[in-house]
Design a protein around this motif. Sequence first.
Motif, PDB file in Angstrom:
ATOM      1  N   GLU A 503      36.899  42.402  37.825  1.00  0.00           N
ATOM      2  CA  GLU A 503      36.910  43.132  39.342  1.00  0.00           C
ATOM      3  C   GLU A 503      35.161  43.915  39.458  1.00  0.00           C
ATOM      4  O   GLU A 503      34.814  44.482  38.623  1.00  0.00           O
ATOM      5  CB  GLU A 503      37.736  44.462  39.383  1.00  0.00           C
ATOM      6  CG  GLU A 503      39.049  43.889  39.345  1.00  0.00           C
ATOM      7  CD  GLU A 503      40.046  45.104  39.594  1.00  0.00           C
ATOM      8  OE1 GLU A 503      39.644  46.198  40.014  1.00  0.00           O
ATOM      9  OE2 GLU A 503      41.208  45.108  39.477  1.00  0.00           O
ATOM     10  N   VAL A 509      38.576  41.140  45.032  1.00  0.00           N
ATOM     11  CA  VAL A 509      39.225  41.077  43.853  1.00  0.00           C
ATOM     12  C   VAL A 509      40.422  40.097  43.628  1.00  0.00           C
ATOM     13  O   VAL A 509      41.460  40.028  44.584  1.00  0.00           O
ATOM     14  CB  VAL A 509      40.004  42.654  44.041  1.00  0.00           C
ATOM     15  CG1 VAL A 509      40.783  43.013  42.804  1.00  0.00           C
ATOM     16  CG2 VAL A 509      39.189  43.714  44.335  1.00  0.00           C
ATOM     17  N   GLY A 512      43.842  40.106  39.742  1.00  0.00           N
ATOM     18  CA  GLY A 512      45.138  40.571  39.411  1.00  0.00           C
ATOM     19  C   GLY A 512      46.192  39.923  39.829  1.00  0.00           C
ATOM     20  O   GLY A 512      47.415  39.997  39.743  1.00  0.00           O
ATOM     21  N   TYR A 513      45.902  38.570  39.822  1.00  0.00           N
ATOM     22  CA  TYR A 513      47.020  37.532  40.410  1.00  0.00           C
ATOM     23  C   TYR A 513      47.614  36.816  39.021  1.00  0.00           C
ATOM     24  O   TYR A 513      46.744  36.881  38.058  1.00  0.00           O
ATOM     25  CB  TYR A 513      46.413  36.326  41.240  1.00  0.00           C
ATOM     26  CG  TYR A 513      46.035  36.868  42.484  1.00  0.00           C
ATOM     27  CD1 TYR A 513      47.094  36.822  43.529  1.00  0.00           C
ATOM     28  CD2 TYR A 513      45.053  37.462  42.812  1.00  0.00           C
ATOM     29  CE1 TYR A 513      46.693  37.343  44.866  1.00  0.00           C
ATOM     30  CE2 TYR A 513      44.558  38.014  44.057  1.00  0.00           C
ATOM     31  CZ  TYR A 513      45.729  37.775  45.244  1.00  0.00           C
ATOM     32  OH  TYR A 513      45.360  38.259  46.379  1.00  0.00           O
ATOM     33  N   ASN A 521      44.106  32.408  36.426  1.00  0.00           N
ATOM     34  CA  ASN A 521      45.044  32.251  37.761  1.00  0.00           C
ATOM     35  C   ASN A 521      44.464  31.175  38.613  1.00  0.00           C
ATOM     36  O   ASN A 521      43.501  30.344  38.137  1.00  0.00           O
ATOM     37  CB  ASN A 521      45.015  33.797  38.458  1.00  0.00           C
ATOM     38  CG  ASN A 521      43.833  33.859  39.019  1.00  0.00           C
ATOM     39  OD1 ASN A 521      42.790  33.221  39.259  1.00  0.00           O
ATOM     40  ND2 ASN A 521      43.493  35.334  38.896  1.00  0.00           N
TER      41      ASN A 521
END
Length: 658
Positions: A503, A509, A512-513, A521
């Motif tokens: 990040e 951003v 977070g996946y 990801n």
Amino acid sequence: MFEAQRMSKLLIAASKDQLEAVVRELYRHNVFHIEDFVESNAQGLEGCKIGMPLSGASESSSELVRIRSIENTYGVSSKDMDAGEQKVLTSEVRQRIERELSTIEEEAAAFSEERISLESTIRDYETRIAELKPFTVFPANLADLKGFENFAVFAGLVPAHVSLSVPNETFITAFDKSNLLIAVVLRENAEETEKELFDAGFQPVPIPDEDGTAGERTVWYTHEITRLEGDLEAVSGRIIAQKEKNATFLVACDELLTAEVERAEAPLRFATTEETFVAEGWVPADTVAALTSDLQSATDGKIFISEAEFDPVEEAVPVEYHNPDFSKPTEMLMDIYSRPQYGEFDPTIFVSIVFPIFFGFILGDVGYGIILLALGYYLRKFLKDDAGQKLLDVFRNASISSIIFGLIYSEFLGFALPWDPIGINRHLNIGSHASGHGPDAVLMLVLTAWIGILHITLGRMLHMYNASKMMKPGKHRSKVIFGQLGWILVMWGILLMLWSLFEMPLMPVLAGYPAVFAGINGFGIAGAVLLLVGVVGIGQDSVLELMELPTVISHVLSYTRLAAVGLSSVAIAMVTNYIAIELIIEPQLASLSIFGIVIILVGIVIFLIGHVLNTALGIMGGGLHSIRLHYVEFFTKFYTGGGKKYNPFGKLRKFTED
């Protein structure tokens, strides 16, 4: 707007009796860029030769040499003069040349000779004073040291007193961290004396050929120099008076005769036969109709004009910029690098917008911006040529940008303005007025990295545009386009991979996946695919280019200099204020005294010197780094340059008219 002026290639042919009329009309229009004829056996040019000058060329050339000699004497230059409200008729100028030029020339020659004589005499007297200087400590007549038959005289400087082993008469006294020594010995002892003196570090000084003491002669020469300088000043005054009287006439003569010489010598650039001539050249496409019509009228239709086909890639087409008025000053920065090729994308407008933004981003200070703006207007008195005026226009735009960014940063000579910075804080925690927040250094670095990403991406896209337009359809053009697309994919693929792992401020951003493969990801995998496809694209264009892959990162990071150099400028300004005001001036204000006033003056001097030096550093840092990012990081992605400058035959008249 983003390309050079569209050009047309003209072939003009007529009989030689129309040569003078055609040349005069081409010169008047000032749009025809002549392609010089070179004798060859090319098809259609067999038997053609370079033409001969028109009649009167040598006479006009001789008169022009005379005029420029007079202008040099009086210091007259058309660049320093403004055109009058009404131009002078060429017929009137020609009449005055015949009537007055000889008299003006004689006056100028007399002034020049008198000035040269005075300056030469002054230099000679200054040389004599320098020769006399070592002997000013010698009280006797210098003539007494010459004219001996049986004696040799040595004069010079020695580091210490010397005792000679031969009979002598010696004078020695201190002079300028050394000693003046004058020794008189018998001529048969001269060789031995010379050896002893040189062993003692003797440096000979020639004895001046003067009658009287060195002091008396120095005083006389000093008085004479003062008198001659007065005479020289009087001559200079008369020269200035004559300059004011004749300047307008002289520049009008220069303009008229320059035009006559250029017109008379134009046939040297044409192809000719016994009866005809052919002129080949380029004109802006929108001027073809007007030029053709006027040439037909000037020759009563006895002329052939053809608009020839040409290959814009293979032929060296002259390039004339085609930009809006606000970006014309930036053409000077483009010419410093290289003029675009004909048909190539012209980035002048981009530079005219982005360069001041970069400059203001670095030197964003209202005080410095106002100082630079005032300095630019002051320098207009001295830089009156076209290049100088364009440079100052660029300087003006950069100064205004500095003021705007200074308002955003809330900075005035390192002090905070009465409002908080808008978006970015560059104030450092220096001195008692520190905010405690500190600069938004990370924010600035990320923002400048974004600038680099977008700037470089634009450069690669422009390379693809140039290739699609300037290269012939085929496999090579496809490779070049796909290669440049590859560079874009590599850079954005790396960015996607980084965003999927970390990040970052002001960045998407994507970390977070959920992971899809090996902890990476979907965005990371997409980035890896873009990277691989990009590498393939670069490799198919040139395998050696793959060695330059690390520059994808280094070129983007190069843009962070915008933040680093800007913060260094702020630091210097704030440190200067802290030392000059808080450490030096403010403590003295608590209990004012005479000594305290002196210290306060010292603080003011430090304040002024610090900000003057920081202003100079700001000009160099803001200017050089801003233009470097264009020349090195941006232009190298797409710009070829090397275009031939459009140089039309003719001249816009400033002082004369027909």
